[in-house]
Scaffold this active site. Sequence first.
Site, mmCIF file in Angstrom:
data_model
loop_
_atom_site.group_PDB
_atom_site.id
_atom_site.type_symbol
_atom_site.label_atom_id
_atom_site.label_comp_id
_atom_site.label_asym_id
_atom_site.label_seq_id
_atom_site.Cartn_x
_atom_site.Cartn_y
_atom_site.Cartn_z
ATOM 1 N N HIS A 223 0.000 -1.233 -0.235
ATOM 2 C CA HIS A 223 -0.113 0.059 0.097
ATOM 3 C C HIS A 223 0.644 1.200 0.081
ATOM 4 O O HIS A 223 1.785 1.333 0.515
ATOM 5 C CB HIS A 223 -1.233 0.223 1.390
ATOM 6 C CG HIS A 223 -1.912 -0.520 0.957
ATOM 7 N ND1 HIS A 223 -3.153 -0.450 0.115
ATOM 8 C CD2 HIS A 223 -2.954 -2.410 2.025
ATOM 9 C CE1 HIS A 223 -3.724 -1.336 0.026
ATOM 10 N NE2 HIS A 223 -3.803 -2.325 0.780
ATOM 11 N N CYS A 279 0.015 2.575 -4.547
ATOM 12 C CA CYS A 279 -0.209 3.768 -5.603
ATOM 13 C C CYS A 279 0.145 5.545 -4.973
ATOM 14 O O CYS A 279 1.030 4.832 -4.387
ATOM 15 C CB CYS A 279 -1.429 4.048 -5.437
ATOM 16 S SG CYS A 279 -2.214 4.587 -3.088
#
EC number: 3.4.22.-
Length: 432
Positions: A223, A279
């Site tokens: 993440h 991301c």
Amino acid sequence: MEVMDHHHHTSSTRPNPTTRRMNFFLPNAIHMDSHLLYYRPQPGYGAPPPQGGYGYPQPPPPQQPYGYSQPPPQQYGGYNGVPPNAPQYGRPGMPSVNSNAYINGNQNAPPPPPQGMHSFGQGAPQNYAFQYSNCTGRRKALLIGINYFGQRGQLRGCINDVKNMSSYLHENFGYQRDDMVILTDDQQNPMSQPTKQNILRAMHWLVKDARPNDSLFFHYSGHGGQTKDLDGDEEDGYDEVIYPVDFRQVGHIVDDEMHRIMVQPLQPGVRLTAIFDSCHSGTALDLPYVYSTQGVLKEPNLAKEAGQGLLGVISSYSQGDMSGVASNLMGFFKKATTGDDAYNKTLATKTSPADVVMWSGSKDDQTSADATIAAQATGAMSWAFITAMKKNPQQSYVQLLNSIRDELATKYTQKPQLSCSHPLSMVPPLLL
């Protein structure tokens, strides 16, 4: 809520991507993965994300690692400053990808990287230069994959990414297992868990004692997110961050810190190749030159930085003049306190005399994808990089950038991005 539009294919030959990361806006200007963060270590960062996660039931971590022989990180010696025994790079009788095909008569292969020091170009001082690595020295790799077992926002493919990448580096580029630190959250040894402390320690290990023409490799799959930029070095006002497995207790790791640990100490001619499959990873190492398949996205104003005295710090460092570093820094901070608009944010240059190249699977305003490819959960960027390199290991930077774009385009809406510590020559081959 801002969600990236991924194409969902119904053909049996294509995966059905699920969004690995989703963005939403929180008070105090924090952007992060909505499935991941239902609370922060610090209070007051907004409401929890929706319940439920990804809909993929995830078994608990297996009792044993993947099955390839992996000594725990503390046995590598690097953490304590004692390098492992010098490995034999490459297998006997097996030509290395780095034995450049151009030299051996293949004129379709890109020529080897230019040697010596190279100017940063227009606006840079005459003695301010960088050096490419020919990647003939020692190789070290740090690979981090976090599935966040048992946490909201659990992922499926990150550990597979690390397994695939480590095997690819070992089998094709002569990286030895003993010179790899692998941190994944399916391992039982606490030193092999991707905690914040272990990640930071491993980053220091990766760059310790690096010499010109060494090749260092960093891979992160997990993440990522954004947090309010406190030092004024980000155009969009946010710093990019990655989330260790224990981020809820100890917080995230900011791009400024990753740059300080892994980029700033590098000498001229040291290669660091980084791949981020998360991301908001487009500028995760805070590198100043950013390229897409469309051309230059970002480059520094070297004339302005030189006029501000910022480049003197790094040019002194690259020449081993530590007294020059100190005097340049003192002059810089003195000017920074005068109220001069040019120094009002105490910006330091992010260029480097080393050879730092970073590949990311999304721009900072995009998400990344977690998909099933060949019945295996995997990250988009990790898969596309390996796939493109296997098809043609002798590619230049621009060729590989376009190859990765083509691979991603078959299954994703993401676009690859290439960031560098120096202006990119599109001619040199990608050496690992």
